[in-house]
Design an enzyme around this catalytic site. Structure first.
Site, PDB file in Angstrom:
ATOM      1  N   HIS A 263       0.854  -1.193   0.000  1.00  0.00           N
ATOM      2  CA  HIS A 263       0.000   0.000   0.000  1.00  0.00           C
ATOM      3  C   HIS A 263       0.888   1.240   0.000  1.00  0.00           C
ATOM      4  CE1 HIS A 263       0.544  -0.925   4.400  1.00  0.00           C
ATOM      5  NE2 HIS A 263       1.000   0.308   4.325  1.00  0.00           N
TER       6      HIS A 263
HETATM    7  C1  T46 Z   1       3.126   0.812   6.696  1.00  0.00           C
HETATM    8  C2  T46 Z   1       3.944  -0.414   6.889  1.00  0.00           C
HETATM    9  C3  T46 Z   1       5.416  -0.132   6.868  1.00  0.00           C
HETATM   10  C4  T46 Z   1      -3.317  -0.636  14.076  1.00  0.00           C
HETATM   11  O1  T46 Z   1      -4.331  -0.880  14.741  1.00  0.00           O
HETATM   12  N1  T46 Z   1      -2.563   0.455  14.367  1.00  0.00           N
HETATM   13  C5  T46 Z   1      -1.426   0.764  13.685  1.00  0.00           C
HETATM   14  O2  T46 Z   1      -0.779   1.772  14.001  1.00  0.00           O
HETATM   15  C6  T46 Z   1      -1.025  -0.093  12.623  1.00  0.00           C
HETATM   16  C7  T46 Z   1       0.239   0.201  11.814  1.00  0.00           C
HETATM   17  C8  T46 Z   1      -1.787  -1.196  12.344  1.00  0.00           C
HETATM   18  N2  T46 Z   1      -2.899  -1.455  13.057  1.00  0.00           N
HETATM   19  C9  T46 Z   1      -3.677  -2.669  12.754  1.00  0.00           C
HETATM   20  C10 T46 Z   1      -4.396  -2.644  11.419  1.00  0.00           C
HETATM   21  C11 T46 Z   1      -4.379  -4.115  11.008  1.00  0.00           C
HETATM   22  O3  T46 Z   1      -5.472  -4.770  11.559  1.00  0.00           O
HETATM   23  O4  T46 Z   1      -2.776  -3.762  12.711  1.00  0.00           O
HETATM   24  C12 T46 Z   1      -3.111  -4.666  11.673  1.00  0.00           C
HETATM   25  C13 T46 Z   1      -1.950  -4.859  10.712  1.00  0.00           C
HETATM   26  O5  T46 Z   1      -1.730  -3.647   9.977  1.00  0.00           O
HETATM   27  P1  T46 Z   1      -1.298  -3.641   8.432  1.00  0.00           P
HETATM   28  O6  T46 Z   1      -1.905  -4.783   7.745  1.00  0.00           O
HETATM   29  O7  T46 Z   1      -1.581  -2.267   7.899  1.00  0.00           O
HETATM   30  O8  T46 Z   1       0.284  -3.853   8.578  1.00  0.00           O
HETATM   31  P2  T46 Z   1       1.399  -3.790   7.444  1.00  0.00           P
HETATM   32  O9  T46 Z   1       2.598  -4.423   8.025  1.00  0.00           O
HETATM   33  O10 T46 Z   1       0.916  -4.305   6.148  1.00  0.00           O
HETATM   34  O11 T46 Z   1       1.682  -2.204   7.231  1.00  0.00           O
HETATM   35  C14 T46 Z   1       2.225  -1.432   8.279  1.00  0.00           C
HETATM   36  C15 T46 Z   1       1.491  -0.082   8.389  1.00  0.00           C
HETATM   37  O12 T46 Z   1       0.103  -0.325   8.515  1.00  0.00           O
HETATM   38  C16 T46 Z   1       1.728   0.816   7.203  1.00  0.00           C
HETATM   39  O13 T46 Z   1       1.307   2.120   7.482  1.00  0.00           O
HETATM   40  O14 T46 Z   1       3.539   1.712   5.988  1.00  0.00           O
HETATM   41  O15 T46 Z   1       3.609  -1.175   8.054  1.00  0.00           O
END
Ligand code: T46
Length: 135
Positions: free
Chosen positions: A49
């Site tokens: 993303h």
């Molecule tokens: C990015 C890359 C480098 C939260 O509740 N709070 C938070 O601050 C974050 C980051 C995530 N979440 C929840 C949302 C999802 O249910 O944690 C779960 C996993 O998040 P996500 O699928 O977005 O994680 P990544 O590793 O794909 O991405 C993350 C960040 O979301 C994003 O901003 O740039 O790490």
């Protein structure tokens, strides 16, 4: 594509290493959120993303991983394998994190609090976003 990798100053002595990071000083923005990921499963690809308005610094403080940066025109893979290196990721950069070592801990400093509406999760929408920005 310009890759901005910070090399932080470790304060080492015979007891070991210590890295200190201050907002506006070592981190080029106000730090509104810190999060980290660990226990990443084998062959996992995270991210996929971009953001509308979020700046981040990624630091692999233990183990190693790779970050794919894609600005819509060019792609680069940046390895993160030192706890004193930080990769700047601008909002308008599609990012994928992969090739995590089993012991990897990826720490992230973020310029904004969590906001799901800031995510661009569709690649075509991302291309439109950067295309419109670069017009
Ligand atoms: C990015 C890359 C480098 C939260 O509740 N709070 C938070 O601050 C974050 C980051 C995530 N979440 C929840 C949302 C999802 O249910 O944690 C779960 C996993 O998040 P996500 O699928 O977005 O994680 P990544 O590793 O794909 O991405 C993350 C960040 O979301 C994003 O901003 O740039 O790490």
């Amino acid at each position: 594509m310009q890759v901005i990798k910070y090399v932080f100053q470790p304060h080492g002595d015979e007891r070991g290493q210590l890295v200190s990071l201050e907002e506006f000083n070592d981190i080029p923005f106000q730090i509104k959120r810190v999060y980290f990921m660990y226990d990443t499963t084998k062959n996992t690809v995270r991210g996929k993303h971009a953001h509308k308005n979020l700046q981040q610094i990624l630091v692999c403080i233990h183990g190693s991983c790779k970050i794919l940066l894609d600005n819509g025109r060019e792609k680069k893979v940046v390895p993160l394998e030192k706890p004193y290196e930080g990769l700047y990721v601008a909002n308008d950069m599609w990012r994928e994190m992969f090739d995590f070592s089993s012991d990897a801990v990826l720490l992230v400093f973020a310029s904004e609090v969590y906001d799901e509406s800031d995510y661009i999760r569709d690649y075509d929408e991302f291309l439109k976003f950067v295309g419109e920005k670069n017009k």
